[in-house]
Design an enzyme around this catalytic site. Structure first.
Site, PDB file in Angstrom:
ATOM      1  N   LYS A 161       0.677  -1.224   0.058  1.00  0.00           N
ATOM      2  CA  LYS A 161       0.134  -0.060   0.154  1.00  0.00           C
ATOM      3  C   LYS A 161       0.693   1.224  -0.201  1.00  0.00           C
ATOM      4  CE  LYS A 161      -2.677  -1.296   3.504  1.00  0.00           C
ATOM      5  NZ  LYS A 161      -3.484  -1.001   4.594  1.00  0.00           N
ATOM      6  N   GLY A 212       6.691  -1.017  12.673  1.00  0.00           N
ATOM      7  CA  GLY A 212       6.292   0.284  12.840  1.00  0.00           C
ATOM      8  C   GLY A 212       7.319   1.231  13.138  1.00  0.00           C
TER       9      GLY A 212
END
Ligand code: ADP
Ligand code: MG
Length: 388
Positions: A197, A368
């Protein structure tokens, strides 16, 4: 410079709350399927115990809602016992009188593993009551859980504000690696991006278009860029709401003299299940890996790089039919001689599976958190640690 455990003086006999990232995959028998995160924590544990500190180890594991016996940290404590024989204790609670008692009974150089922090509601809420209870366990707080430094939780943030604090060797190593990649001056600095994405990576692109000499874009995100350039992408993955952003990034790259390298051919899946090599995509074709010409093109950029930062696989690498591009890139990075940093959960797994892991300068332990560093953002759990 953040204070590290090396800067803590006279820690013999002191109780240190060490926040680790022991969020490791377990099977139903409690066997640890990938021990990398624990293994990476051994130097800090070794140092603190050798200095005679009394170490209270805490971590989260998975996403429990209240107590969950399948997410206990007991298997981690057992693992540590192998490395620190007769020095490791475990208590099946997180905070409270019994845990305080166990912490107080530790001898110099011993380790107490407490239970999964996320069994307590206050952890993720950074609840002041839970922060105070955690704080009662120790004199000093050390954070070495790089993988959760982007979170403002009780054990990563709240408790750091209340105690003398420092970072451990793993966080120090992670920060140094990303700093080196960004700040060394030898060129070209090549940033390679993949994954599915564009929306996940837009902030990263914004940062890298200011710092890189070359940006290689492969994987699923390449198709949003190719569409933005007016190419037919067939049925490949695309983020239509990101086309404008892709155009803006391409424009910015031009202004900054940053070379953007995109796939020129593809390995595509047809509707009838066949897999083909193609330079042209059309309806009914889903591109799931970079093709041979693209591999050559990317290899050339990588071979001349002096610094490489990589996030995101270049194809649907979980499927052996679409793994080649990613694996060829691991090899290219390994052989380049460039200073190389790889971040991102899937990217790091791909490197580990390749057999070239030891040829990469730094494989980040944080998914992350590593993305945030590549975005040039400040990590709250690191910001909160005192500077020297
Ligand atoms: P990381 O975890 O390293 O940050 P991401 O999670 O961003 O990486 O991306 C990994 C995912 O991207 C994988 O699940 C992979 O299958 C997917 N992916 C890569 N290339 C493609 C593609 N061409 N089409 C669809 N998905 C892709
Ligand atoms: Mg991922």
């Amino acid at each position: 410079m953040k204070r590290t455990i090396r800067d803590l003086k006279n820690i013999k006999g002191k109780k240190i709350l060490l926040r680790c990232d022991f969020n490791v995959p377990l099977d139903h028998w409690g066997d640890i399927l990938n021990d990398n995160r624990i293994f990476q924590e051994l130097p800090t544990l070794q140092y603190l115990t050798e200095q005679g500190a009394r170490v209270i180890v805490c971590s989260h594991l998975g996403r429990p809602k209240g107590y969950d016996k399948f997410l206990s940290l007991f298997p981690v404590a057992v693992y540590l016992m192998k490395y620190f024989p007769n020095k490791v204790k475990f208590i099946g609670k997180v905070v409270g009188k019994e845990v305080e008692k166990a912490a107080n009974e530790l001898k110099d150089g011993e380790i107490l593993v407490i239970e999964n922090l996320r069994f307590c509601e206050g952890e993720e809420k950074n609840d002041p009551k839970f922060v105070a209870e955690l704080g009662k366990l120790a004199d000093i707080y050390v954070n070495d859980a790089f993988g959760t430094t982007h979170r403002k939780h009780a054990s990563t943030y709240g408790v750091a504000l209340k105690k003398p604090n420092a970072i451990g060797f793993l966080i120090e190593k992670e920060l140094k690696a990303f700093d080196t990649a960004f700040q060394k001056t030898d060129k070209p600095f090549v940033v390679m991006l993949g994954g599915a994405k564009v929306s996940d990576k837009i902030a990263l692109l914004e940062n890298c278009v200011e710092k890189a000499d070359t940006i290689i874009i492969g994987g699923g995100m390449a198709y949003t860029f190719l569409q933005a350039l007016g190419q037919n992408i067939g049925d490949s993955i695309v983020s239509l709401d990101m086309i404008d952003d892709a155009q803006r990034i391409l424009q910015k790259a031009k202004e900054n003299n940053v070379k953007v390298v995109l796939p020129v051919d593809h390995i595509a899946l047809l509707q009838n299940g066949k897999v083909i090599k193609t330079t042209e995509l059309s309806a009914g074709m889903t591109a799931l890996d970079i093709g041979p010409k693209t591999i050559k093109l990317f290899q050339k950029e990588i071979a001349s790089a002096k610094r490489i930062m990589w996030n995101g696989p270049l194809g649907k690498y979980e499927d052996p039919r679409f793994r080649k591009g990613t694996m060829k890139m691991v090899k290219a990075v390994a052989k380049s001689g460039a200073y190389s940093v790889v971040g991102g959960g899937d990217s790091v797994s791909a490197v580990q599976a390749s057999g070239y892991a030891d040829k990469i300068n730094h494989l980040s332990t944080g998914g992350g958190a590593s993305l945030k560093l590549m975005e040039g953002k400040v990590l709250p759990a690191i910001e909160v640690i005192d500077t020297l």
